[in-house]
Design an enzyme around this catalytic site. Sequence first.
Site, short mmCIF file in Angstrom:
data_model
loop_
_atom_site.label_atom_id
_atom_site.label_comp_id
_atom_site.label_asym_id
_atom_site.label_seq_id
_atom_site.Cartn_x
_atom_site.Cartn_y
_atom_site.Cartn_z
N ILE A 281 28.26 17.37 -2.20
CA ILE A 281 27.33 16.75 -1.25
C ILE A 281 27.78 15.34 -0.90
O ILE A 281 28.26 14.60 -1.78
CB ILE A 281 25.91 16.75 -1.87
CG1 ILE A 281 25.44 18.20 -2.09
CG2 ILE A 281 24.91 15.97 -1.03
CD1 ILE A 281 24.23 18.34 -2.99
N CYS A 282 27.63 14.97 0.39
CA CYS A 282 27.85 13.59 0.82
C CYS A 282 29.34 13.21 0.67
O CYS A 282 30.18 13.76 1.34
CB CYS A 282 26.93 12.68 0.02
SG CYS A 282 26.91 10.94 0.45
N ILE A 283 29.69 12.30 -0.23
CA ILE A 283 31.09 11.90 -0.42
C ILE A 283 31.78 12.75 -1.49
O ILE A 283 33.02 12.66 -1.65
CB ILE A 283 31.17 10.39 -0.76
CG1 ILE A 283 32.60 9.85 -0.68
CG2 ILE A 283 30.59 10.09 -2.15
CD1 ILE A 283 33.22 9.92 0.69
N THR B 187 28.16 19.69 2.20
CA THR B 187 27.22 19.23 3.22
C THR B 187 27.24 17.70 3.24
O THR B 187 27.45 17.06 2.21
CB THR B 187 25.80 19.77 2.97
OG1 THR B 187 24.96 19.46 4.10
CG2 THR B 187 25.16 19.16 1.71
#
Lengths: 219, 219
Positions: A135-137, A191
């Site tokens: 998720i994210c980074i 995501t």
Amino acid sequence: MKTVGVLLSGCGFLDGAEIRESVLTLLALDQDDIKVTIMAPDQKQYHVVDHVKSDEVKGLERNLLEESARIARGEIVPLDKVEAKDLDALIIPGGFGVAKNLCEFAFKGHQATVQEDVKKLILDLHQNKKPLGAICIAPALMGLVLGDKGVEVTIGDDKETAQEIEKTGAKHFSTKVNEIHVDEKNKVVSTSAYMYGEARLSHVSQGIRRCVEKVIDLA
Amino acid sequence: MKTVGVLLSGCGFLDGAEIRESVLTLLALDQDDIKVTIMAPDQKQYHVVDHVKSDEVKGLERNLLEESARIARGEIVPLDKVEAKDLDALIIPGGFGVAKNLCEFAFKGHQATVQEDVKKLILDLHQNKKPLGAICIAPALMGLVLGDKGVEVTIGDDKETAQEIEKTGAKHFSTKVNEIHVDEKNKVVSTSAYMYGEARLSHVSQGIRRCVEKVIDLA
């Protein structure tokens, strides 16, 4: 009943795990009746950031396991005690903690090294064809570990970060905040979440829910 | 567009705001297109607790506004800058931070004093017939401020805590974790959340969602 690991990297998006992403990951897993094993490295975090001023606080030290335990309500295990055979899948919420504590991506980009236990667990799970959620980074971390397998990821549409990730050998796909990218071959689902810094929490939640559901589906 | 205040009391259920309850409150508000103003007192927190060992860490100091800002992603205002006229309602997530930092309920029960700015904001909102949401142990704070108005609350079914709250003049109603109690007269909505320490996150989420929706409904 499936068991999914959730790897945290502190508590607070500027120096640790993104709190909201972490909670939404746990919520989606519980809504799907999944048992969770929350884990974090038992080591000093890179630094401490004042989240009002966004400035580093010099001279302060915090421990990743202790800070992550705030999100875990104390139900947490040291990362080096977790083995791939104990898990059906692993999900890694984002936050700068991933790029500062689990690896050095925030400072060295594609040349970053990865914390040893983190690298070992991801590689062991991948080898055993168990799915990974990023998720994210956290997809940058996937690139650092699985770039030579041509892993496919998304971190949204931040071109500079995407280019840096692609230097690991990974392939980046642009997505909206409520979307996911699925690498069926490597079983990696990603995501963007708060890589869109101004994203609405409800949209971040949709993306994370889809990510978690796909990971469970692949497990 | 309505604006709802969310009053935090740190970051971590043993010495601050319950992180998951705080995030789920923000999520429910965003899902209903509500603008939020996240706030916390700009003061030292009562103490710091190691969330792995559940032990106090002597000699450490943290600031409520800075720690709460981790949940707020920096978008936070000092409580003393917030006025009742700026808000359509206020919701207070739980965690020991409420009972240690926003008031002294954890130490002095019904004889506890309440942090001045907290008391003023709650009283001003109540006087202006604006609704209040209280999650987990926050209903004890409602008792301390609005007990003389016979405020009705729930903190689940913990008899000892309920009895202590009733000594403020409040009336306690037992509920399950996914339920709420509504005091229509005082416009106070409460839900037990992690007062059930072993509750499932998805059930806590249901209770908080109902609480937030009822608060919006009354606003």
